[in-house]
Design a protein around this motif. Sequence first.
Motif, PDB file in Angstrom:
ATOM      1  N   TRP A  91      28.186  -4.776  -4.932  1.00  0.00           N
ATOM      2  CA  TRP A  91      28.791  -4.691  -3.588  1.00  0.00           C
ATOM      3  C   TRP A  91      29.906  -5.725  -3.415  1.00  0.00           C
ATOM      4  CZ3 TRP A  91      27.804  -1.317   0.433  1.00  0.00           C
ATOM      5  CH2 TRP A  91      28.274  -1.671   1.699  1.00  0.00           C
ATOM      6  N   ASP A  92      29.668  -6.948  -3.873  1.00  0.00           N
ATOM      7  CA  ASP A  92      30.630  -8.038  -3.681  1.00  0.00           C
ATOM      8  C   ASP A  92      31.643  -8.156  -4.808  1.00  0.00           C
ATOM      9  OD1 ASP A  92      29.421  -8.830  -1.304  1.00  0.00           O
ATOM     10  OD2 ASP A  92      28.003 -10.150  -2.328  1.00  0.00           O
ATOM     11  N   SER A  93      31.553  -7.304  -5.813  1.00  0.00           N
ATOM     12  CA  SER A  93      32.485  -7.378  -6.940  1.00  0.00           C
ATOM     13  C   SER A  93      33.933  -7.322  -6.466  1.00  0.00           C
ATOM     14  CB  SER A  93      32.228  -6.199  -7.898  1.00  0.00           C
ATOM     15  OG  SER A  93      33.331  -6.003  -8.762  1.00  0.00           O
ATOM     16  N   PRO A  94      34.774  -8.271  -6.897  1.00  0.00           N
ATOM     17  CA  PRO A  94      36.193  -8.197  -6.534  1.00  0.00           C
ATOM     18  C   PRO A  94      36.912  -7.051  -7.240  1.00  0.00           C
ATOM     19  CG  PRO A  94      35.810 -10.014  -8.050  1.00  0.00           C
ATOM     20  CD  PRO A  94      34.458  -9.475  -7.686  1.00  0.00           C
ATOM     21  N   LYS A  95      36.268  -6.512  -8.265  1.00  0.00           N
ATOM     22  CA  LYS A  95      36.837  -5.383  -9.010  1.00  0.00           C
ATOM     23  C   LYS A  95      36.172  -4.092  -8.524  1.00  0.00           C
ATOM     24  CE  LYS A  95      37.398  -8.515 -12.888  1.00  0.00           C
ATOM     25  NZ  LYS A  95      37.236  -8.796 -14.313  1.00  0.00           N
ATOM     26  N   PRO A  96      36.935  -3.028  -8.337  1.00  0.00           N
ATOM     27  CA  PRO A  96      36.338  -1.776  -7.880  1.00  0.00           C
ATOM     28  C   PRO A  96      35.288  -1.275  -8.866  1.00  0.00           C
ATOM     29  CG  PRO A  96      38.739  -1.681  -7.748  1.00  0.00           C
ATOM     30  CD  PRO A  96      38.397  -2.915  -8.519  1.00  0.00           C
ATOM     31  N   VAL A  97      34.194  -0.740  -8.331  1.00  0.00           N
ATOM     32  CA  VAL A  97      33.112  -0.188  -9.150  1.00  0.00           C
ATOM     33  C   VAL A  97      32.939   1.290  -8.792  1.00  0.00           C
ATOM     34  CG1 VAL A  97      30.720  -0.406  -9.876  1.00  0.00           C
ATOM     35  CG2 VAL A  97      31.975  -2.446  -9.116  1.00  0.00           C
ATOM     36  N   VAL A  98      32.937   2.133  -9.822  1.00  0.00           N
ATOM     37  CA  VAL A  98      32.818   3.582  -9.643  1.00  0.00           C
ATOM     38  C   VAL A  98      31.509   4.048 -10.260  1.00  0.00           C
ATOM     39  CG1 VAL A  98      33.866   5.830 -10.148  1.00  0.00           C
ATOM     40  CG2 VAL A  98      35.333   3.827  -9.764  1.00  0.00           C
ATOM     41  N   ALA A  99      30.702   4.791  -9.500  1.00  0.00           N
ATOM     42  CA  ALA A  99      29.461   5.366 -10.025  1.00  0.00           C
ATOM     43  C   ALA A  99      29.742   6.763 -10.573  1.00  0.00           C
ATOM     44  CB  ALA A  99      28.404   5.439  -8.937  1.00  0.00           C
ATOM     45  N   ARG A 100      29.269   7.010 -11.785  1.00  0.00           N
ATOM     46  CA  ARG A 100      29.374   8.336 -12.408  1.00  0.00           C
ATOM     47  C   ARG A 100      27.952   8.903 -12.458  1.00  0.00           C
ATOM     48  NH1 ARG A 100      27.982  10.595 -17.045  1.00  0.00           N
ATOM     49  NH2 ARG A 100      29.258  12.254 -17.967  1.00  0.00           N
ATOM     50  N   VAL A 101      27.669   9.862 -11.582  1.00  0.00           N
ATOM     51  CA  VAL A 101      26.307  10.355 -11.392  1.00  0.00           C
ATOM     52  C   VAL A 101      26.215  11.790 -11.911  1.00  0.00           C
ATOM     53  CG1 VAL A 101      24.434  10.673  -9.740  1.00  0.00           C
ATOM     54  CG2 VAL A 101      26.156   8.891  -9.345  1.00  0.00           C
ATOM     55  N   ALA A 102      25.642  11.935 -13.104  1.00  0.00           N
ATOM     56  CA  ALA A 102      25.543  13.258 -13.718  1.00  0.00           C
ATOM     57  C   ALA A 102      24.174  13.887 -13.513  1.00  0.00           C
ATOM     58  CB  ALA A 102      25.848  13.175 -15.216  1.00  0.00           C
ATOM     59  N   GLY A 103      23.253  13.154 -12.888  1.00  0.00           N
ATOM     60  CA  GLY A 103      21.903  13.678 -12.703  1.00  0.00           C
ATOM     61  C   GLY A 103      21.221  13.030 -11.520  1.00  0.00           C
ATOM     62  N   PRO A 104      19.949  13.324 -11.317  1.00  0.00           N
ATOM     63  CA  PRO A 104      19.233  12.846 -10.137  1.00  0.00           C
ATOM     64  C   PRO A 104      19.236  11.327  -9.980  1.00  0.00           C
ATOM     65  CG  PRO A 104      17.965  14.542 -11.270  1.00  0.00           C
ATOM     66  CD  PRO A 104      19.112  14.200 -12.169  1.00  0.00           C
ATOM     67  N   LEU A 203      43.499  -5.679  -4.477  1.00  0.00           N
ATOM     68  CA  LEU A 203      42.258  -4.912  -4.450  1.00  0.00           C
ATOM     69  C   LEU A 203      41.087  -5.799  -4.040  1.00  0.00           C
ATOM     70  CD1 LEU A 203      42.609  -2.738  -7.685  1.00  0.00           C
ATOM     71  CD2 LEU A 203      42.531  -1.885  -5.341  1.00  0.00           C
ATOM     72  N   ALA A 204      41.019  -6.993  -4.625  1.00  0.00           N
ATOM     73  CA  ALA A 204      39.920  -7.913  -4.301  1.00  0.00           C
ATOM     74  C   ALA A 204      39.955  -8.300  -2.825  1.00  0.00           C
ATOM     75  CB  ALA A 204      40.005  -9.155  -5.187  1.00  0.00           C
ATOM     76  N   ALA A 205      41.145  -8.592  -2.306  1.00  0.00           N
ATOM     77  CA  ALA A 205      41.264  -8.988  -0.900  1.00  0.00           C
ATOM     78  C   ALA A 205      40.960  -7.819   0.031  1.00  0.00           C
ATOM     79  CB  ALA A 205      42.662  -9.538  -0.632  1.00  0.00           C
ATOM     80  N   THR A 206      41.362  -6.619  -0.385  1.00  0.00           N
ATOM     81  CA  THR A 206      41.076  -5.437   0.434  1.00  0.00           C
ATOM     82  C   THR A 206      39.576  -5.173   0.483  1.00  0.00           C
ATOM     83  OG1 THR A 206      43.229  -4.467  -0.090  1.00  0.00           O
ATOM     84  CG2 THR A 206      41.521  -2.963   0.715  1.00  0.00           C
ATOM     85  N   LYS A 207      38.891  -5.342  -0.669  1.00  0.00           N
ATOM     86  CA  LYS A 207      37.437  -5.184  -0.681  1.00  0.00           C
ATOM     87  C   LYS A 207      36.784  -6.199   0.254  1.00  0.00           C
ATOM     88  CE  LYS A 207      34.678  -4.243  -3.764  1.00  0.00           C
ATOM     89  NZ  LYS A 207      33.741  -4.084  -4.891  1.00  0.00           N
ATOM     90  N   GLN A 208      37.248  -7.438   0.198  1.00  0.00           N
ATOM     91  CA  GLN A 208      36.681  -8.479   1.057  1.00  0.00           C
ATOM     92  C   GLN A 208      36.914  -8.139   2.525  1.00  0.00           C
ATOM     93  OE1 GLN A 208      38.381 -12.400   0.509  1.00  0.00           O
ATOM     94  NE2 GLN A 208      36.450 -13.378   1.050  1.00  0.00           N
ATOM     95  N   MET A 209      38.094  -7.631   2.833  1.00  0.00           N
ATOM     96  CA  MET A 209      38.414  -7.248   4.213  1.00  0.00           C
ATOM     97  C   MET A 209      37.499  -6.120   4.693  1.00  0.00           C
ATOM     98  SD  MET A 209      41.912  -5.480   5.623  1.00  0.00           S
ATOM     99  CE  MET A 209      41.478  -3.950   4.760  1.00  0.00           C
ATOM    100  N   LEU A 210      37.284  -5.140   3.830  1.00  0.00           N
ATOM    101  CA  LEU A 210      36.433  -4.006   4.194  1.00  0.00           C
ATOM    102  C   LEU A 210      34.985  -4.425   4.449  1.00  0.00           C
ATOM    103  CD1 LEU A 210      37.805  -1.395   1.637  1.00  0.00           C
ATOM    104  CD2 LEU A 210      37.987  -1.230   4.126  1.00  0.00           C
ATOM    105  N   ARG A 211      34.545  -5.472   3.742  1.00  0.00           N
ATOM    106  CA  ARG A 211      33.161  -5.936   3.864  1.00  0.00           C
ATOM    107  C   ARG A 211      32.971  -6.913   5.026  1.00  0.00           C
ATOM    108  NH1 ARG A 211      32.518  -2.227   0.694  1.00  0.00           N
ATOM    109  NH2 ARG A 211      31.934  -2.402  -1.492  1.00  0.00           N
ATOM    110  N   ALA A 212      34.063  -7.513   5.504  1.00  0.00           N
ATOM    111  CA  ALA A 212      33.953  -8.607   6.477  1.00  0.00           C
ATOM    112  C   ALA A 212      33.448  -8.107   7.829  1.00  0.00           C
ATOM    113  CB  ALA A 212      35.303  -9.293   6.642  1.00  0.00           C
ATOM    114  N   GLU A 213      32.749  -8.999   8.507  1.00  0.00           N
ATOM    115  CA  GLU A 213      32.300  -8.708   9.863  1.00  0.00           C
ATOM    116  C   GLU A 213      33.503  -8.737  10.784  1.00  0.00           C
ATOM    117  OE1 GLU A 213      29.105 -10.800  12.527  1.00  0.00           O
ATOM    118  OE2 GLU A 213      28.385 -10.735  10.454  1.00  0.00           O
ATOM    119  N   ARG A 214      33.582  -7.774  11.676  1.00  0.00           N
ATOM    120  CA  ARG A 214      34.709  -7.712  12.601  1.00  0.00           C
ATOM    121  C   ARG A 214      34.504  -8.680  13.766  1.00  0.00           C
ATOM    122  NH1 ARG A 214      36.822  -5.976   8.916  1.00  0.00           N
ATOM    123  NH2 ARG A 214      37.543  -3.874   8.470  1.00  0.00           N
ATOM    124  N   PRO A 215      35.544  -9.464  14.112  1.00  0.00           N
ATOM    125  CA  PRO A 215      35.429 -10.353  15.283  1.00  0.00           C
ATOM    126  C   PRO A 215      35.220  -9.525  16.544  1.00  0.00           C
ATOM    127  CG  PRO A 215      37.372 -10.875  13.954  1.00  0.00           C
ATOM    128  CD  PRO A 215      36.848  -9.584  13.448  1.00  0.00           C
TER     129      PRO A 215
END
Length: 255
Positions: A91-104, A203-215
């Motif tokens: 969740w906190d990774s500064p690098k984007p993480v993509v899940a590849r889900v081929a099964g249950p 990308l890292a800063a955008t991820k942090q922004m997306l996760r941050a609590e809104r004032p």
Amino acid sequence: MTSELVHLAVEAGIATITLDSPANRNALSAQLRRELLAHLSTALADDAVRVIVLGHTGRVFCSGMDLKETRGAGVQEQGVQEVPRILSTIWDSPKPVVARVAGPARAGGVGLVSACDIAVAAEDATFAFSEVRIGVVPAVISVTVLPRLLPRAAHELFLTGETFDAARAVTVGLVNSAVPAAGLDAEVTRYVEMLRLGAPGALAATKQMLRAERPSSMAEQFTRMQELSAGFFAGAEGQEGMAAFAEKRPPSWAR
């Protein structure tokens, strides 16, 4: 010697982490948890890695906790510490993480999917929060799952434990894209290539922004966002990106 249950391969800036424990449906055993954390840490520490892809071998993406290990085990032995570390690391990774889900994906496996920034699933993949049906609560995974799910769907799916398909997973916000199994790798690649066009720091800063609590105050929020925006416009990546656009060439990070 014990065989490795999670593999890491790095090529062209893409770190592929593969769950490879098909004998127990890629369940989150103690060994798998340790190896997954170790490979995530290695990928995050490698400056050459731009994007992380989390995938699997076998028919099942991840069936959740290894019940053979957790039955009758104490709290610490049940991975109560390791699973939050895995989910928060993704969740906190500064690098984007993509899940590849081929099964249950079930229970903790759905937690992994929800922790990733982008999730791509084969149309025949299925999902379920099966915890209540074995007398436990989907508590730990709720930290990453609830921000993704529509509230009504969260109540329904957490309380009933019903199995749902990839199309429904898209509708309720758990998955970004559901495609035919034959097109899964192409869809993952499409997202990965788009992510590689983004500047690493941005990308890292955008991820942090997306996760941050809104004032609570909109004025305070605008002030914070103006400061963030100005810093990147004046920064090295912003200057390089604008120069590349004017010169009609790829920026340095996309070459």
